[in-house]
Design an enzyme around this catalytic site. Sequence first.
Site, PDB file in Angstrom:
ATOM      1  N   GLY A 123      -0.226  -6.267  -2.188  1.00  0.00           N
ATOM      2  CA  GLY A 123       1.041  -6.912  -2.202  1.00  0.00           C
ATOM      3  C   GLY A 123       0.934  -7.734  -1.105  1.00  0.00           C
ATOM      4  O   GLY A 123       0.476  -7.520  -0.828  1.00  0.00           O
ATOM      5  N   SER A 140      -4.876   4.559  -0.410  1.00  0.00           N
ATOM      6  CA  SER A 140      -5.031   2.588  -0.530  1.00  0.00           C
ATOM      7  C   SER A 140      -6.408   2.027  -0.470  1.00  0.00           C
ATOM      8  O   SER A 140      -7.499   3.001  -0.216  1.00  0.00           O
ATOM      9  CB  SER A 140      -4.416   2.513   1.503  1.00  0.00           C
ATOM     10  OG  SER A 140      -4.285   1.518   1.051  1.00  0.00           O
ATOM     11  N   SER A 141      -5.807   1.422  -1.946  1.00  0.00           N
ATOM     12  CA  SER A 141      -6.984   0.540  -2.855  1.00  0.00           C
ATOM     13  C   SER A 141      -7.445  -0.295  -1.655  1.00  0.00           C
ATOM     14  O   SER A 141      -6.509  -1.154  -1.655  1.00  0.00           O
ATOM     15  CB  SER A 141      -6.970  -0.055  -4.073  1.00  0.00           C
ATOM     16  OG  SER A 141      -6.423   0.999  -4.568  1.00  0.00           O
ATOM     17  N   GLU A 161       1.727  -8.765   2.602  1.00  0.00           N
ATOM     18  CA  GLU A 161       0.910  -7.606   3.456  1.00  0.00           C
ATOM     19  C   GLU A 161       1.712  -8.315   4.864  1.00  0.00           C
ATOM     20  O   GLU A 161       1.438  -9.745   5.234  1.00  0.00           O
ATOM     21  CB  GLU A 161       0.400  -7.240   3.842  1.00  0.00           C
ATOM     22  CG  GLU A 161      -0.636  -6.298   2.327  1.00  0.00           C
ATOM     23  CD  GLU A 161      -1.952  -5.810   2.932  1.00  0.00           C
ATOM     24  OE1 GLU A 161      -2.614  -4.767   1.998  1.00  0.00           O
ATOM     25  OE2 GLU A 161      -2.706  -6.100   4.149  1.00  0.00           O
ATOM     26  N   SER A 207       1.035  -1.286  -0.153  1.00  0.00           N
ATOM     27  CA  SER A 207       0.128   0.057  -0.339  1.00  0.00           C
ATOM     28  C   SER A 207       0.470   1.372  -0.355  1.00  0.00           C
ATOM     29  O   SER A 207       2.265   0.894   0.721  1.00  0.00           O
ATOM     30  CB  SER A 207      -1.006   0.084   1.326  1.00  0.00           C
ATOM     31  OG  SER A 207      -1.797   1.315   1.426  1.00  0.00           O
ATOM     32  N   GLY A 208       1.084   1.784  -1.047  1.00  0.00           N
ATOM     33  CA  GLY A 208       1.822   3.304  -0.807  1.00  0.00           C
ATOM     34  C   GLY A 208       2.861   2.923  -2.125  1.00  0.00           C
ATOM     35  O   GLY A 208       3.386   4.393  -2.064  1.00  0.00           O
ATOM     36  N   THR A 268      -2.205   1.867  -7.760  1.00  0.00           N
ATOM     37  CA  THR A 268      -3.429   2.517  -8.197  1.00  0.00           C
ATOM     38  C   THR A 268      -3.377   3.491  -9.640  1.00  0.00           C
ATOM     39  O   THR A 268      -3.398   3.577 -10.369  1.00  0.00           O
ATOM     40  CB  THR A 268      -4.342   3.260  -7.525  1.00  0.00           C
ATOM     41  OG1 THR A 268      -4.636   1.975  -6.530  1.00  0.00           O
ATOM     42  CG2 THR A 268      -5.117   3.574  -7.668  1.00  0.00           C
ATOM     43  N   ASN A 284      -0.930   5.058   3.128  1.00  0.00           N
ATOM     44  CA  ASN A 284      -0.806   5.635   2.285  1.00  0.00           C
ATOM     45  C   ASN A 284      -2.083   6.118   1.891  1.00  0.00           C
ATOM     46  O   ASN A 284      -3.336   5.720   2.865  1.00  0.00           O
ATOM     47  CB  ASN A 284      -1.333   4.975   0.713  1.00  0.00           C
ATOM     48  CG  ASN A 284      -1.456   5.343  -0.584  1.00  0.00           C
ATOM     49  OD1 ASN A 284      -1.427   6.085  -0.224  1.00  0.00           O
ATOM     50  ND2 ASN A 284      -1.977   4.384  -1.132  1.00  0.00           N
TER      51      ASN A 284
END
Length: 1230
Positions: A591, A323-324, A593, A270-271, A275, A320
């Site tokens: 990704g 973040s998605s 985690e 994330s980040g 996206t 992020n």
Amino acid sequence: MPIVLGLASVKLAVCHRVLECCLPAIRIGSTCERIVVSPERKEISVAAGALFCMDGVWESQCPEGQDGGYLTQRKRRLCKGCGSWREAEMKFRGGLWHDSEECPTIHETNGGSFPSIERQQELALLLHPGCSLSLLWFPITLALAVVTARGASGLGANGIRLTMESALTARDRVGVQDFVLLENFTSEAAFIENLRKRFKENLIYTYIGSVLVSVNPYKELEIYTKQNMERYRGVSFYEVSPHLYAIADNSYRSLRTERKDQCILISGESGAGKTEATKKILQYYAVTCPASQQVETVKDRLLQSNPVLEAFGNAKTLRNDNSSRFGKYMDVQFDYRGAPVGGHILNYLLEKSRVVHQNHGERNFHIFYQLLEGGEEDLLRRLGLEKNPQQYHYLVKGHCARVSSINDKNEWKIMRRALSVIGFNDSEVEDLLSIVASVLHLGNVQFAADEQGNAQVTTENQIKYLARLLAVDGSVLRDALIHKKIIAKGEELVSPLNLEQAAYARDALAKAVYGRTFSWLVNKVNKSLAYKASEPSPNGKAIPKSYSCKVSSMLLVISKLICFPKCAVNAEEKFPGWRSTTVLGLLDIYGFEVFQHNSFEQFCINYCNEKLQQLFIELTLKSEQEEYESEGIAWEPVQYFNNKIICDLVEEKFKGIISILDEECLRPGDATDTTFLEKLEETVKNHPHFLTHKLADQKTRKSLGREEFRLSHYAGDVTYSVAGFLDKNNDLLFRNLKETMCNSENPIINQCFDRTELTDKKRPETAATQFKNSLSKLMEILMSKEPSYIRCMKPNDAKQADRFDEVLIRHQVKYLGLMENLRVRRAGFAYRRKYEVFLQRYKSLCPETWPTWDGRPYDGVAVLVKHLGYKPEEYKMGRTKIFIRFPKTLFATEDALEVRKQSLATKMQATWRGFYRRKKFLTMKHSAITIQSWWRGTLGRRKAAKRKWAVETIRRFIKGFIYRNHPRCPENEYFLDYIRVSFLMNLKRNLPKNVLDKSWPTPPPSLCEASQLLRRLCMQNMVWTYCKRISPEWKQQLEQKVIASEIFKGKKDNYPQSVPRLFINTRLGREEINTKVLQALENEALKYAVPVVKYDRKGYKARARQLLLTQNSAIVVEESKIKQRIDYSNLTGISVSSLSDNLFVLHVHCVDNKQKGDVVLQSDHVIETLTKAAILANKINNVNINQGSIKFTVGQGKEGIIDFISGSELLIAKAKNGHLTVVAPRLNSR
């Protein structure tokens, strides 16, 4: 200095051969004038703009409205798609000629121009002797070129390099563009150091073979412009520096030419920029793909789907701000022309738990804050909402309602506009926002326990809002929130809920409503992106899709008949992949985690990454093996970690973790997270990649909790807490809540909650099983496509630009499996190139292949590598490519080429300079003779005309001087005019500077009267100018000084010393005067006040006093007591001596006993004091300046005398004769 290269006469062939060797030797950073080639006129010109070299190719930056920034030429070409010859405008880009006009029928993007790079790249232009070279390709038809060099070779300002081979010369500073070329490819430290070098130079993209590694720069870089998109369009993969656009263009070209579906897999933390990478790829296709009105609509909807899905599916997290919180797979559908005509989106594992809970420093989904911040007042009133997020329980748990980097109001506008573009009408938008508002109201529903401990709703107002927004019965909803309905053996049982159960039911309903609405939203977007069954024809009528497909297939068969008649019999069988549409997929997935606390969500995400890693390794090895087999090189088995064992541990039937979790959720009895862990320990205790506290040794137990288990993933060990696993896997919503939602009159809710769920007795699949099944389908989708990979990384957790956190990078390198990817890619050969390309670049290193090789490229490369001394174990010769095993071999070859280019440059420049200078000399010699003859004639004529004019001028001047005293006549008019002009110009230079300056130039006799008038006007102007600049205060000062001058000038000895000193308004401030005195003055305005010394009438004793001057009287004050008031009407005069003393006498008219007599005073500012007193009392003419003595009245009938004597110093004392004697020094002699 211009450096010029040309080909002429007998040296044409030699120079051509010399130039050929340096075709690949392009260095960036040099700029030159843009060359416009005109083969028809056999000439060239240098146009506005500049050429610049990027990634191995010189390209031009031209003003808008010209040829688009590239060398252009009309050429006749054969289109491989339609099989026809036609005239087309070709653009030289990326070392190849490209068709800039879309073929009306199907054709290949980069295949229909000229097939051979060697034939296209025929000529190069050399710049800068004695240093790195910069070359420019243009056709052999060019006979002469003139180029002005303007830079130095090397890196550009943005650090962009050339082709992979050319960039190797700077590898020590900016690293290598492909990790495969790392010498120590097994070293993680070398991998990270290469990343650091490139990141420092703003080079955020690096390859691992065909895999792109992207590092988030956390700042704007000028590498995503339309010009950059055009630069990567239609260019071979390794001809340009690593970039997102290279991956996008390579996939697009493969889709067009091979007619096979493609996919781009984007993963990372994330980040890390996943996206944003998806957005950039979609923007690239929106700009570079063919367009029509229908296509533009699809492009807009594809792009506008992002803001909508980000609003409902993205949130701020600690890592992020955008973040998605869901996985997204998007298919973009392209028609036979390569234009996007449709799309479809699949979403995976939305983080529904975020709706009801957020960690500290995180936010709920963006849409809630956008609605509150940007929603109109009328809309919020209809939804029963307030603008303050603090009012809603679901928005305050993260304590981060507002974020400085997020503009919710602006994002709201973008989202609303995107909904309109996608095709939402006002009614659907209202229904959708009603559901969003209902989730906020649902979070504010509160419960209290009754006497039996059962939950009761205490917030009836929220129930009313929910009933209206969800279009359900309020009483039914209230009962459903505090009761649970169970069907057992055909009977319905309703049991009340306690407080904890009621809160669970409320949160479960909120998650279910939001999660299903999100799925409905994705389906709605898919409907708007769906490929329509017909296409518009040129005459405006619709062409059926089946007909379009038949026409496309027919065109393919015809083209094969023309180009390959022997293969045309079974054209359809030989090209089974041909379809009217193809698909390119974009996978934006979470990704790997690893957090401090890992739960069910991390378990699913990491399972997904295990599957993707398995797929990646399989496809990578498969593609490598296929290439080796096609080239006839023996395949060497690659040792790698096969993570199938971990995937089986998670997903295996009956024995996998998911199966055990489902079994524990479904079994009767009291199943808990702890029993689930015990069942795991019992079933998979012998698995080498599974560990718990119970199964661990004494040392490992310290790092494992009793409610935790550890999995050894491909990327490392991850410890999971089983707390909440069963609840999250069940994702249970009570039956009566489902029934309530099924009865909703809200169209969206009605579609989200299907009534068949109530009648279907089959238990719904658990969350883990649903995710496993959807992941299995995703793997099938990806396996059916040609994949490309983008691995995203973030350089630091603080989101700061230019900061490289090595610990965090190492963490991501590990969890993205990059070292494993590199090891698999480097298991065989580090470098491979086609024989033509390799020979073209390095043939200058061998005398036998230089300047040209006439045989087969295979034989030429064999001779070249033999001359270079390659060892057998360093390379292999395939059918069409050479394979080099070690990067050091390539580095040595590239370094040798750098050295070779210097001698080539010297030889080329010497040849050219000799020819150019000789030709230039002859041209200049002929030009000089022509110019000299013309100039001598012109110069002579000018000189004669000038002499004639001079003679006539002198003659008129002399004649005018002779007749100067005569009346004006033709003989003297020139002289008189000259004299007048001279006087006026002299006067202009010598005008008086101020009113005191009396100087004035002496005029000629004829201008005496005019001179007097001008002098008067000048003086009046200076006086007027001076007066206009005087301020009111200064005017008053001057008036007082004039009066002082009238009274004292030439009479008082110390007057000259007072002239430069300005008079001030008062010598005493109001704070220095006793308040009682000020009160006694009442309304009298105090005009002036000064400290004085008063001498008594008897004894002449000195006493300190204050003299106050008002509009009507002079007042002598002793501290708080008014000693004497002298009305100006009773003031008969003022006497002062002519010496430099400061004494003065105020003579008072004694009409009654109130007046004590004349007053003798001494003031340090005697001139100022007496001037102001004379003005106020209107006694200017009554100021007497006496010499010798002054008589004054002491009382009724008595007089006193003051004697004034010149002396060396001031002395005031009573004399023996009873007089007051004043001795004063003389300051000025009169």
